[in-house]
Design a protein around this motif. Structure first.
Motif, PDB file in Angstrom:
ATOM      1  N   GLU A  96       0.818  -1.212   0.000  1.00 43.16           N
ATOM      2  CA  GLU A  96       0.000   0.000   0.000  1.00 43.16           C
ATOM      3  C   GLU A  96       0.855   1.267   0.000  1.00 43.16           C
ATOM      4  OE1 GLU A  96      -3.202   0.699  -0.232  1.00 43.16           O
ATOM      5  OE2 GLU A  96      -4.119  -1.278  -0.105  1.00 43.16           O
ATOM      6  N   ILE A  97       1.939   1.282   0.774  1.00 43.65           N
ATOM      7  CA  ILE A  97       2.827   2.450   0.782  1.00 43.65           C
ATOM      8  C   ILE A  97       3.388   2.689  -0.613  1.00 43.65           C
ATOM      9  CG2 ILE A  97       5.037   3.358   1.617  1.00 43.65           C
ATOM     10  CD1 ILE A  97       4.426   1.945   4.299  1.00 43.65           C
ATOM     11  N   LYS A  98       3.822   1.623  -1.276  1.00 44.27           N
ATOM     12  CA  LYS A  98       4.371   1.757  -2.627  1.00 44.27           C
ATOM     13  C   LYS A  98       3.307   2.278  -3.595  1.00 44.27           C
ATOM     14  CE  LYS A  98       7.541   1.253  -5.788  1.00 44.27           C
ATOM     15  NZ  LYS A  98       8.707   2.142  -5.826  1.00 44.27           N
ATOM     16  N   GLU A  99       2.093   1.701  -3.528  1.00 43.23           N
ATOM     17  CA  GLU A  99       1.014   2.126  -4.423  1.00 43.23           C
ATOM     18  C   GLU A  99       0.649   3.594  -4.211  1.00 43.23           C
ATOM     19  OE1 GLU A  99      -2.432  -0.343  -3.837  1.00 43.23           O
ATOM     20  OE2 GLU A  99      -1.449  -2.122  -4.660  1.00 43.23           O
ATOM     21  N   GLU A 100       0.473   3.991  -2.949  1.00 48.92           N
ATOM     22  CA  GLU A 100      -0.042   5.326  -2.654  1.00 48.92           C
ATOM     23  C   GLU A 100       1.006   6.431  -2.731  1.00 48.92           C
ATOM     24  OE1 GLU A 100      -3.534   3.833   0.420  1.00 48.92           O
ATOM     25  OE2 GLU A 100      -1.905   5.074   1.184  1.00 48.92           O
ATOM     26  N   THR A 101       2.253   6.111  -2.351  1.00 50.24           N
ATOM     27  CA  THR A 101       3.259   7.166  -2.195  1.00 50.24           C
ATOM     28  C   THR A 101       4.478   7.014  -3.105  1.00 50.24           C
ATOM     29  OG1 THR A 101       4.558   6.030  -0.499  1.00 50.24           O
ATOM     30  CG2 THR A 101       2.643   7.331   0.253  1.00 50.24           C
ATOM     31  N   ASN A 102       4.624   5.868  -3.752  1.00 49.50           N
ATOM     32  CA  ASN A 102       5.785   5.546  -4.574  1.00 49.50           C
ATOM     33  C   ASN A 102       7.051   5.335  -3.733  1.00 49.50           C
ATOM     34  OD1 ASN A 102       6.966   5.030  -7.165  1.00 49.50           O
ATOM     35  ND2 ASN A 102       7.997   7.005  -7.019  1.00 49.50           N
ATOM     36  N   LEU A 103       6.904   5.174  -2.421  1.00 50.64           N
ATOM     37  CA  LEU A 103       8.069   4.961  -1.567  1.00 50.64           C
ATOM     38  C   LEU A 103       8.272   3.473  -1.297  1.00 50.64           C
ATOM     39  CD1 LEU A 103       7.523   7.748   1.132  1.00 50.64           C
ATOM     40  CD2 LEU A 103       9.023   7.830  -0.876  1.00 50.64           C
ATOM     41  N   ASP A 104       9.527   3.068  -1.264  1.00 46.32           N
ATOM     42  CA  ASP A 104       9.905   1.724  -0.836  1.00 46.32           C
ATOM     43  C   ASP A 104      10.201   1.832   0.655  1.00 46.32           C
ATOM     44  OD1 ASP A 104       9.918   0.312  -3.415  1.00 46.32           O
ATOM     45  OD2 ASP A 104      11.527   1.712  -3.886  1.00 46.32           O
ATOM     46  N   ALA A 105       9.398   1.156   1.459  1.00 44.17           N
ATOM     47  CA  ALA A 105       9.480   1.332   2.907  1.00 44.17           C
ATOM     48  C   ALA A 105       9.929   0.063   3.609  1.00 44.17           C
ATOM     49  CB  ALA A 105       8.120   1.754   3.447  1.00 44.17           C
ATOM     50  N   GLN A 106      10.516   0.275   4.775  1.00 40.15           N
ATOM     51  CA  GLN A 106      10.893  -0.816   5.673  1.00 40.15           C
ATOM     52  C   GLN A 106      10.214  -0.546   7.010  1.00 40.15           C
ATOM     53  OE1 GLN A 106      15.129  -1.470   5.921  1.00 40.15           O
ATOM     54  NE2 GLN A 106      14.929  -2.470   7.899  1.00 40.15           N
ATOM     55  N   ILE A 107       9.498  -1.534   7.522  1.00 39.84           N
ATOM     56  CA  ILE A 107       8.762  -1.359   8.774  1.00 39.84           C
ATOM     57  C   ILE A 107       9.714  -1.470   9.958  1.00 39.84           C
ATOM     58  CG2 ILE A 107       6.986  -2.372  10.269  1.00 39.84           C
ATOM     59  CD1 ILE A 107       5.577  -3.293   7.658  1.00 39.84           C
ATOM     60  N   ASP A 108       9.626  -0.501  10.870  1.00 33.74           N
ATOM     61  CA  ASP A 108      10.420  -0.531  12.097  1.00 33.74           C
ATOM     62  C   ASP A 108       9.783  -1.470  13.119  1.00 33.74           C
ATOM     63  OD1 ASP A 108      12.339   2.315  12.426  1.00 33.74           O
ATOM     64  OD2 ASP A 108      11.002   2.080  10.724  1.00 33.74           O
ATOM     65  N   LYS A 109       8.496  -1.210  13.420  1.00 34.98           N
ATOM     66  CA  LYS A 109       7.803  -2.028  14.419  1.00 34.98           C
ATOM     67  C   LYS A 109       6.313  -1.739  14.367  1.00 34.98           C
ATOM     68  CE  LYS A 109       8.258   1.324  18.193  1.00 34.98           C
ATOM     69  NZ  LYS A 109       8.719   1.559  19.549  1.00 34.98           N
ATOM     70  N   LYS A 110       5.549  -2.661  14.959  1.00 32.19           N
ATOM     71  CA  LYS A 110       4.108  -2.449  15.096  1.00 32.19           C
ATOM     72  C   LYS A 110       3.884  -1.532  16.289  1.00 32.19           C
ATOM     73  CE  LYS A 110      -0.313  -4.746  15.077  1.00 32.19           C
ATOM     74  NZ  LYS A 110      -1.010  -6.006  14.859  1.00 32.19           N
ATOM     75  N   LEU A 111       2.989  -0.562  16.119  1.00 32.60           N
ATOM     76  CA  LEU A 111       2.696   0.386  17.185  1.00 32.60           C
ATOM     77  C   LEU A 111       1.404   0.038  17.925  1.00 32.60           C
ATOM     78  CD1 LEU A 111       3.527   3.698  15.288  1.00 32.60           C
ATOM     79  CD2 LEU A 111       4.845   2.684  17.165  1.00 32.60           C
ATOM     80  N   TRP A 112       0.287  -0.050  17.201  1.00 28.67           N
ATOM     81  CA  TRP A 112      -1.007  -0.225  17.844  1.00 28.67           C
ATOM     82  C   TRP A 112      -1.964  -0.985  16.940  1.00 28.67           C
ATOM     83  CZ3 TRP A 112       0.102   5.043  16.349  1.00 28.67           C
ATOM     84  CH2 TRP A 112       0.912   5.732  17.263  1.00 28.67           C
ATOM     85  N   THR A 113      -3.013  -1.510  17.575  1.00 26.60           N
ATOM     86  CA  THR A 113      -4.184  -2.018  16.865  1.00 26.60           C
ATOM     87  C   THR A 113      -5.386  -1.288  17.449  1.00 26.60           C
ATOM     88  OG1 THR A 113      -3.195  -4.186  16.496  1.00 26.60           O
ATOM     89  CG2 THR A 113      -5.592  -4.042  16.336  1.00 26.60           C
ATOM     90  N   LEU A 114      -6.154  -0.645  16.589  1.00 29.44           N
ATOM     91  CA  LEU A 114      -7.349   0.092  17.020  1.00 29.44           C
ATOM     92  C   LEU A 114      -8.566  -0.505  16.335  1.00 29.44           C
ATOM     93  CD1 LEU A 114      -6.009   3.756  16.686  1.00 29.44           C
ATOM     94  CD2 LEU A 114      -6.182   2.389  18.773  1.00 29.44           C
ATOM     95  N   LYS A 115      -9.679  -0.523  17.053  1.00 32.69           N
ATOM     96  CA  LYS A 115     -10.943  -1.016  16.488  1.00 32.69           C
ATOM     97  C   LYS A 115     -11.690   0.126  15.827  1.00 32.69           C
ATOM     98  CE  LYS A 115     -11.391  -5.328  18.180  1.00 32.69           C
ATOM     99  NZ  LYS A 115     -11.611  -6.499  17.392  1.00 32.69           N
ATOM    100  N   ASN A 116     -12.253  -0.157  14.648  1.00 29.13           N
ATOM    101  CA  ASN A 116     -13.119   0.792  13.978  1.00 29.13           C
ATOM    102  C   ASN A 116     -14.479   0.755  14.677  1.00 29.13           C
ATOM    103  OD1 ASN A 116     -14.992   2.029  12.262  1.00 29.13           O
ATOM    104  ND2 ASN A 116     -13.869   1.455  10.440  1.00 29.13           N
ATOM    105  N   PRO A 117     -14.938   1.878  15.234  1.00 30.43           N
ATOM    106  CA  PRO A 117     -16.205   1.859  15.974  1.00 30.43           C
ATOM    107  C   PRO A 117     -17.422   1.585  15.092  1.00 30.43           C
ATOM    108  CG  PRO A 117     -15.387   4.104  15.760  1.00 30.43           C
ATOM    109  CD  PRO A 117     -14.324   3.199  15.223  1.00 30.43           C
ATOM    110  N   PHE A 118     -17.294   1.757  13.784  1.00 29.34           N
ATOM    111  CA  PHE A 118     -18.439   1.570  12.893  1.00 29.34           C
ATOM    112  C   PHE A 118     -18.686   0.108  12.545  1.00 29.34           C
ATOM    113  CE2 PHE A 118     -16.847   5.877  12.042  1.00 29.34           C
ATOM    114  CZ  PHE A 118     -17.960   6.586  12.456  1.00 29.34           C
ATOM    115  N   ASP A 119     -17.599  -0.649  12.315  1.00 27.84           N
ATOM    116  CA  ASP A 119     -17.788  -2.050  11.916  1.00 27.84           C
ATOM    117  C   ASP A 119     -16.963  -3.026  12.752  1.00 27.84           C
ATOM    118  OD1 ASP A 119     -15.205  -1.711  10.997  1.00 27.84           O
ATOM    119  OD2 ASP A 119     -15.723  -1.897   8.878  1.00 27.84           O
ATOM    120  N   ASN A 120     -16.284  -2.525  13.782  1.00 27.01           N
ATOM    121  CA  ASN A 120     -15.484  -3.342  14.695  1.00 27.01           C
ATOM    122  C   ASN A 120     -14.285  -4.012  14.014  1.00 27.01           C
ATOM    123  OD1 ASN A 120     -15.365  -3.711  17.463  1.00 27.01           O
ATOM    124  ND2 ASN A 120     -16.115  -5.807  17.336  1.00 27.01           N
TER     125      ASN A 120
END
Length: 131
Positions: free
Chosen positions: A46-70
């Motif tokens: 998704e990062i490549k598609e949206e921004t044209n950047l080649d990214a490397q993930i440092d770490k996972k930060l959070w998981t949040l629930k969407n209040p509309f569809d959980n």
């Protein structure tokens, strides 16, 4: 489920400035996790598609629930990336005056003033990176 990136460089965060259906808001780059894709694989794609950047993930930060569809939104920190920033993928194809996507760097200190969605994300960023 979605995966999104908090892309940081020099105390600035990369945001997608959205204008849609008369509303103005900001989101982090990222998107839906496809079948047979891990959270991390989806994010890199998704990062490549949206921004044209080649990214490397440092770490996972959070998981949040969407209040509309959980559904779950997974957030990752990215500080290592390369490429020329430019809008691409489906966002570029859908980009119009009524449905606008603009890539923008914002100082972390501005986060509290922005309409960042999902709403709980703003507090997470402030608590984790500005205190």
């Amino acid at each position: 489920m979605t995966s999104r990136a908090l892309i940081l460089e020099d105390n600035k965060v990369l945001l997608i400035h959205r204008f849609k259906d008369g509303k103005e808001y900001f989101v982090l780059p990222g998107g839906h996790i496809e079948e047979n894709e891990s959270e991390e694989e989806a994010l890199i794609r998704e990062i490549k598609e949206e921004t044209n950047l080649d990214a490397q993930i440092d770490k996972k930060l959070w998981t949040l629930k969407n209040p509309f569809d959980n559904s779950e939104h997974h957030f990752f920190l990215v500080t290592k990336f390369s490429g020329n920033l430019q809008l691409g993928g489906p966002e570029l194809k859908k980009n119009s005056e009524e449905n606008k996507y603009t890539l923008e760097w914002h100082n972390l200190t501005e986060i509290s003033e922005l309409n960042l969605v999902p709403k709980p994300l703003k507090k997470k960023i402030i608590d984790s990176f500005l205190k």
